[in-house]
Design a protein around this motif. Structure first.
Motif: not given
Length: 433
Positions: A102-103, A106, A176, A178-179, A182
């Motif tokens: 995820a990091v 993002l 998106g 990435g979240w 997470a």
């Protein structure tokens, strides 16, 4: 003088839902909620980073390759160590790997090798988790209502998958991928915390064995001695491979080119999960006598989604095909777990589960890695029709095994009694296949 005691309060749980069963069901609900959204997010993370169908396939293959490598070892470890500790450690690894993924997403511009590496770490955790989880679930269920317990467990699991797929697709489109990744990392942390409270005091300590290889041989003998077991494992080795290629590679590509992107594809996956919830609900009431024969008949409609993508059909028609496939395959899933619950000794559960899972995922890395080249060589439409044809062929073939047609449900109460050293003492697993 006779001591008196206060009357015990009636349990809010059904008699077949033990404390361990309830914890396992809650944890599976949380995990599936996050993981099904992350499945969509990882594919679109690759595409948004500039990747193509081959790159999506490589990332998907990177997750399943460690499953193939470590599953059998994970099964032997889970039959030696307390299963809940293995599960918690695996969840921790999944949490860290998805959090790092995820990091990267993002932060922008993740590289293909980085995504493959982190996905591979998640697959390694799954390799140790799955056999331990199967064994833990199957040892937590007792009695004649085992089939209903498995159906309720799968209904909760698939209900979470339904919500995760639909929500994940919508979140990918809105904010998106990435979240979504997470959120999956957080889900693994919560699920691991729940599983840390599992009670294994009812399971006797494992006696020292002759080593890892001897444990693996014992597990293999349990599988090889049952034609219905290894036959269905082989069937799903092929079926899951082509399904993996269709879902992980071709589905997102067809969605991008013809259906409108991540949102409609997430909706279609959500309808599949809705079907599995409906199928599981049916199986809380229906107890087919010919467990495996009935279950295998429910596998044929798995060919429908690939055929629908091959046309390609409209989003409503694709959703209908996905719903039917999900409902009927869940009939197989519950029947499979119930049949195994009758046949496998408690102290062999995780090892047999490992062989089951191994067969289920063994060809997925190859199929997903070759999906892109196959599309280039033959075209996307012929490749999808080939997926449908293979599912029909291998499902029809397994019906020629007499035990598949004839295995009957045990109507007497089945007690999960730990067995030491006897391969003849009978008594689940499951994995779609």
């Amino acid at each position: 003088m006779t001591p008196t005691s206060e009357p015990s309060r009636p349990s809010r749980r059904p008699s077949w839902a033990s404390r361990n069963y309830s914890l396992l069901t809650a944890a599976a609900f949380v995990t599936n909620l996050g993981s099904n959204g992350a499945l969509i997010a990882s594919a679109f993370a690759v595409l948004e980073a500039g990747g193509d169908g081959s790159d999506v396939g490589l990332v998907a293959a990177a997750r399943t390759l460690p499953l193939v490598v470590f599953l059998l070892i994970g099964g032997a470890v889970a039959d030696r160590l307390p299963r809940h500790r293995v599960m918690v450690a695996a969840n921790a690894l999944n949490c860290v790997s998805q959090g790092a993924f995820a990091v990267l997403v993002l932060a922008g511009e993740p590289r293909l090798w980085q995504m493959m590496l982190l996905t591979a770490l998640g697959g390694t955790g799954q390799a140790f988790f799955s056999p331990a989880a199967e064994g833990m679930l199957l040892s937590s269920v007792q009695g004649e209502q085992a089939g209903r317990a498995f159906a309720v467990f799968r209904m909760a699991m698939q209900g979470a998958a339904l919500g995760g797929a639909a929500l994940g697709g919508a979140m990918v489109a809105a904010i998106g991928p990435g979240w979504v990744l997470a959120a999956d990392a957080v889900a693994f942390a919560v699920a691991g915390s729940l599983r840390s409270f599992l009670d294994v005091s009812h399971i006797p300590a494992r006696e020292p064995g002759e080593g890892m290889l001897a444990d693996l041989r014992d597990g293999w003998r349990e599988v090889a001695g049952r034609p219905w077991l290894w036959g269905i494992v082989v069937q799903f080795s092929i079926a899951n491979a082509v399904l993996g290629a269709a879902d992980a590679v071709y589905g997102p590509l067809v969605a991008r080119d013809h259906l409108g992107g991540a949102g409609p594809w997430g909706l279609a996956l959500g309808f599949f999960m809705a079907g599995t919830v409906g199928g599981a609900l049916l199986m809380t009431r229906w107890k087919p006598r010919r467990l495996l024969f009935t279950g295998i008949l429910g596998v044929f409609p798995l060919a429908l989604p690939s055929a629908a993508l091959a046309v390609p059909v409209s989003v409503p028609v694709l959703c209908a095909a996905m719903f039917v496939a999900g409902a009927t395959v869940e009939v197989f899933g519950v029947s499979w777990m119930t049949a195994l619950h009758q046949e496998i000794p408690e102290n062999k559960l995780s090892r047999v589960s490992a062989y089951d899972w191994f067969g289920s995922v063994a060809l997925i890395p190859l199929a997903t890695a070759l999906a892109g080249p196959a599309e280039s060589a033959f075209g996307r439409t012929p490749a999808l029709w080939g997926c449908s044809a293979l599912i029909v062929l291998v499902t029809a073939a397994v019906l020629f095994i007499p035990d598949v047609r004839n295995l009957r449900r045990n109507t007497k109460e089945v007690t999960q009694t730990p067995v030491s050293g006897s391969a003849d003492a009978e008594r689940p697993v499951g994995g779609l296949g």
